[in-house]
Design a protein around this motif. Structure first.
Motif, PDB file in Angstrom:
ATOM      1  N   VAL A 166       0.843  -1.197   0.000  1.00  0.00           N
ATOM      2  CA  VAL A 166       0.000   0.000   0.000  1.00  0.00           C
ATOM      3  C   VAL A 166       0.880   1.250   0.000  1.00  0.00           C
ATOM      4  O   VAL A 166       1.866   1.343   0.741  1.00  0.00           O
ATOM      5  CB  VAL A 166      -0.931   0.015   1.236  1.00  0.00           C
ATOM      6  CG1 VAL A 166      -1.754   1.304   1.260  1.00  0.00           C
ATOM      7  CG2 VAL A 166      -1.840  -1.207   1.232  1.00  0.00           C
ATOM      8  N   GLY A 167       0.530   2.211  -0.861  1.00  0.00           N
ATOM      9  CA  GLY A 167       1.225   3.492  -0.891  1.00  0.00           C
ATOM     10  C   GLY A 167       2.479   3.530  -1.740  1.00  0.00           C
ATOM     11  O   GLY A 167       3.137   4.564  -1.822  1.00  0.00           O
ATOM     12  N   GLU A 216      21.032 -10.150  -5.737  1.00  0.00           N
ATOM     13  CA  GLU A 216      19.735  -9.541  -5.500  1.00  0.00           C
ATOM     14  C   GLU A 216      19.970  -8.294  -4.661  1.00  0.00           C
ATOM     15  O   GLU A 216      20.535  -8.369  -3.569  1.00  0.00           O
ATOM     16  CB  GLU A 216      18.804 -10.506  -4.770  1.00  0.00           C
ATOM     17  CG  GLU A 216      18.429 -11.727  -5.593  1.00  0.00           C
ATOM     18  CD  GLU A 216      17.643 -12.760  -4.800  1.00  0.00           C
ATOM     19  OE1 GLU A 216      17.247 -12.448  -3.645  1.00  0.00           O
ATOM     20  OE2 GLU A 216      17.431 -13.876  -5.314  1.00  0.00           O
ATOM     21  N   ILE A 217      19.554  -7.145  -5.176  1.00  0.00           N
ATOM     22  CA  ILE A 217      19.821  -5.867  -4.531  1.00  0.00           C
ATOM     23  C   ILE A 217      18.508  -5.317  -3.979  1.00  0.00           C
ATOM     24  O   ILE A 217      17.583  -5.022  -4.739  1.00  0.00           O
ATOM     25  CB  ILE A 217      20.426  -4.859  -5.526  1.00  0.00           C
ATOM     26  CG1 ILE A 217      21.677  -5.456  -6.190  1.00  0.00           C
ATOM     27  CG2 ILE A 217      20.754  -3.542  -4.834  1.00  0.00           C
ATOM     28  CD1 ILE A 217      22.151  -4.664  -7.388  1.00  0.00           C
ATOM     29  N   GLU A 218      18.426  -5.189  -2.659  1.00  0.00           N
ATOM     30  CA  GLU A 218      17.226  -4.652  -2.033  1.00  0.00           C
ATOM     31  C   GLU A 218      17.296  -3.123  -2.033  1.00  0.00           C
ATOM     32  O   GLU A 218      18.269  -2.535  -1.559  1.00  0.00           O
ATOM     33  CB  GLU A 218      17.095  -5.161  -0.601  1.00  0.00           C
ATOM     34  CG  GLU A 218      16.812  -6.646  -0.486  1.00  0.00           C
ATOM     35  CD  GLU A 218      15.415  -7.020  -1.000  1.00  0.00           C
ATOM     36  OE1 GLU A 218      14.523  -6.146  -1.008  1.00  0.00           O
ATOM     37  OE2 GLU A 218      15.234  -8.178  -1.397  1.00  0.00           O
ATOM     38  N   ILE A 219      16.250  -2.497  -2.565  1.00  0.00           N
ATOM     39  CA  ILE A 219      16.157  -1.037  -2.534  1.00  0.00           C
ATOM     40  C   ILE A 219      15.010  -0.666  -1.600  1.00  0.00           C
ATOM     41  O   ILE A 219      13.846  -0.955  -1.898  1.00  0.00           O
ATOM     42  CB  ILE A 219      15.908  -0.451  -3.935  1.00  0.00           C
ATOM     43  CG1 ILE A 219      17.048  -0.847  -4.880  1.00  0.00           C
ATOM     44  CG2 ILE A 219      15.790   1.061  -3.863  1.00  0.00           C
ATOM     45  CD1 ILE A 219      16.913  -0.279  -6.262  1.00  0.00           C
ATOM     46  N   PRO A 220      15.303  -0.056  -0.458  1.00  0.00           N
ATOM     47  CA  PRO A 220      14.237   0.299   0.489  1.00  0.00           C
ATOM     48  C   PRO A 220      13.357   1.418  -0.055  1.00  0.00           C
ATOM     49  O   PRO A 220      13.658   2.007  -1.098  1.00  0.00           O
ATOM     50  CB  PRO A 220      15.009   0.756   1.721  1.00  0.00           C
ATOM     51  CG  PRO A 220      16.311   1.265   1.179  1.00  0.00           C
ATOM     52  CD  PRO A 220      16.626   0.381  -0.003  1.00  0.00           C
ATOM     53  N   GLU A 221      12.307   1.706   0.648  1.00  0.00           N
ATOM     54  CA  GLU A 221      11.384   2.752   0.207  1.00  0.00           C
ATOM     55  C   GLU A 221      12.108   4.085   0.083  1.00  0.00           C
ATOM     56  O   GLU A 221      12.857   4.502   0.963  1.00  0.00           O
ATOM     57  CB  GLU A 221      10.222   2.894   1.191  1.00  0.00           C
ATOM     58  CG  GLU A 221       9.226   3.957   0.770  1.00  0.00           C
ATOM     59  CD  GLU A 221       8.080   4.130   1.747  1.00  0.00           C
ATOM     60  OE1 GLU A 221       7.450   5.200   1.723  1.00  0.00           O
ATOM     61  OE2 GLU A 221       7.822   3.186   2.543  1.00  0.00           O
ATOM     62  N   MET A 222      11.889   4.752  -1.050  1.00  0.00           N
ATOM     63  CA  MET A 222      12.486   6.060  -1.319  1.00  0.00           C
ATOM     64  C   MET A 222      11.690   6.717  -2.441  1.00  0.00           C
ATOM     65  O   MET A 222      10.758   6.117  -2.984  1.00  0.00           O
ATOM     66  CB  MET A 222      13.959   5.904  -1.723  1.00  0.00           C
ATOM     67  CG  MET A 222      14.191   5.039  -2.951  1.00  0.00           C
ATOM     68  SD  MET A 222      15.959   4.819  -3.355  1.00  0.00           S
ATOM     69  CE  MET A 222      16.547   3.953  -1.888  1.00  0.00           C
ATOM     70  N   THR A 223      12.039   7.947  -2.808  1.00  0.00           N
ATOM     71  CA  THR A 223      11.345   8.584  -3.923  1.00  0.00           C
ATOM     72  C   THR A 223      11.721   7.870  -5.222  1.00  0.00           C
ATOM     73  O   THR A 223      12.779   7.236  -5.317  1.00  0.00           O
ATOM     74  CB  THR A 223      11.715  10.070  -4.055  1.00  0.00           C
ATOM     75  OG1 THR A 223      13.083  10.186  -4.455  1.00  0.00           O
ATOM     76  CG2 THR A 223      11.504  10.812  -2.746  1.00  0.00           C
ATOM     77  N   LYS A 224      10.879   8.001  -6.206  1.00  0.00           N
ATOM     78  CA  LYS A 224      11.161   7.359  -7.488  1.00  0.00           C
ATOM     79  C   LYS A 224      12.382   7.975  -8.163  1.00  0.00           C
ATOM     80  O   LYS A 224      13.106   7.282  -8.895  1.00  0.00           O
ATOM     81  CB  LYS A 224       9.930   7.414  -8.390  1.00  0.00           C
ATOM     82  CG  LYS A 224       8.844   6.445  -7.926  1.00  0.00           C
ATOM     83  CD  LYS A 224       7.644   6.374  -8.844  1.00  0.00           C
ATOM     84  CE  LYS A 224       6.703   5.258  -8.380  1.00  0.00           C
ATOM     85  NZ  LYS A 224       5.469   5.175  -9.176  1.00  0.00           N
TER      86      LYS A 224
END
Length: 412
Positions: free
Chosen positions: A360-361, A379-387
């Protein structure tokens, strides 16, 4: 908003080279920078404020208090403070001997010199003047003072000057000023000379003249990648399905509507591309038969659908340039990483950026995103951030992959 855009205050002072500041403004805008222009009274004798207002799309500040001869008010009286706090840099083009002297001595008798004292942002000056003025001991001392305070000086060139003399003092070329400014601000220019092909948005597959099959893609991720690539110096071709977004001004925009149109546009530009990033949500199916007239409502309706061309897989099989990098996006709701790894293998591309659109969001229509990038080795994890921030992460990977492939080719 896709992310915070860098904002630069462009000070224009009264020298014959003032007209070249318009080209610097355009070049900065091409790199995704917002520009606020401040002109001294002397600068207005060489170029009218309207020129810069038309190019920047913003009010040009010409007076310390109010606009023109308007009565001062509270807002205009502290405008230099609000501008000072809202910019990422102050760039002065051209910087005359007079403006350098004011800055060095702390004289604040107009908006630009007051802004210089009020801002904590980096200050960059591009001097331009007569050779004798440039070589005068007073100018040299002022420049030494400014450099000691951390002011960045973009040295003038030598050649024929407007006064008819030959020597140092000629304003550096606008392209050099823009490139140096971007570099001083720490924006990577590692994609200069590269062509980046980006696809964005949805495709619409017509059923009849008023209905279509589509999806929820807003195009924001693809537009953010296009903007980020431009900031890093790349030539960008943006092939976009229908969106409500305004594309970056420096992108070469190719509007399309259907999956077939997108495929044709991609293939036309693919041979020139060094990096291909496919964020577009291309429809997997299209109507087998399209009605030329609006289909009237008569209860249940059956649609015969046929698969569209898998553009990403076709690209993976048809690489046409050495070290060509292809990155795809995948929207998943379950088993995201395993599905992304399977797509990576089947489509023969270099990376898949997997978005979990069940969160969500994030994802569709949002200005924020999170993802897992799957490559053959990691596998590279990208946390929540601006596009826009995520766009830079994706481009970091593209640059890394390009270098790795080049290295492999060289070692063979």
């Amino acid at each position: 908003m896709l992310g915070k855009k860098m904002k630069i205050a462009l000070g224009v002072t009264g020298g014959i080279a003032a007209y070249k500041a318009a080209e610097v403004l355009r070049l900065l805008q091409d790199r995704g920078v917002t520009v606020q222009v401040i002109m001294t009274r002397a600068a207005q004798e060489f170029v009218r404020p309207l020129t810069f207002a038309a190019l920047s799309g913003q009010k040009v500040i010409t007076e310390m208090f109010g606009e023109g001869n308007a009565e001062p008010n509270v807002d205009s009286a502290v405008e230099h403070i609000s501008v000072a706090q809202g910019i990422d840099a102050l760039l002065v083009v051209p910087a005359t001997a007079d403006s350098l002297a004011k800055f060095a001595q702390g004289i604040a008798n107009d908006f630009l010199s007051t802004l210089y004292l009020a801002t904590a942002a980096p200050v960059i000056v591009a001097p331009a003047m007569n050779v004798n003025m440039w070589e005068h001991p007073a100018t040299k001392i002022n420049l030494e003072t400014l450099r000691a305070r951390g002011v960045h000086v973009i040295e003038p060139g030598a050649g024929y000057l407007a006064c008819g003399m030959v020597g140092a003092g000629r304003l550096a070329e606008p392209e050099h000023i823009a490139t140096e400014t971007i570099a001083i601000l720490g924006i990577s220019q590692d994609m200069v000379g590269e062509t980046v092909l980006v696809t964005a948005g949805p495709t619409y597959e017509p059923i009849d003249p008023v209905r279509f099959l589509g999806n929820r893609s807003s195009g924001k991720m693809g537009y953010a990648i296009a903007e980020a690539a431009i900031r890093r110096g790349a030539r960008v071709v943006l092939i976009t399905g229908p969106t409500a977004l305004k594309p970056p001004s420096a992108a070469e925009v190719v509007p399309v509507e259907t999956a077939e149109q997108m495929r044709n546009a991609v293939m036309a530009h693919f041979p020139d591309a060094d990096v291909v990033i496919k964020t577009a949500a291309v429809a997997d199916y299209t109507a087998k038969h399209r009605s030329d007239q609006k289909i009237k409502r008569k209860g249940e309706m059956m649609l015969d659908l046929v698969p569209t061309t898998d553009i990403l897989a076709e690209l993976g099989q048809r690489r046409v340039k050495p070290a060509q990098v292809i990155i795809g996006f995948a929207a998943e709701t379950q088993d995201g990483v395993s599905n992304a790894r399977e797509k990576l293998r089947k489509k023969g591309v270099d990376a898949i950026v997997m978005n979990d659109v069940s969160r969500v969001g994030l994802g569709f229509s949002s200005d924020r995103n999170a993802a897992t990038i799957v490559t053959a080795s990691e596998e590279i994890e990208i946390p929540e951030m601006t596009k826009l921030e995520m766009a830079q992460r994706v481009l970091d990977l593209a640059v890394k992959l390009r270098a790795s492939i080049r290295s492999e080719v060289t070692s063979r």
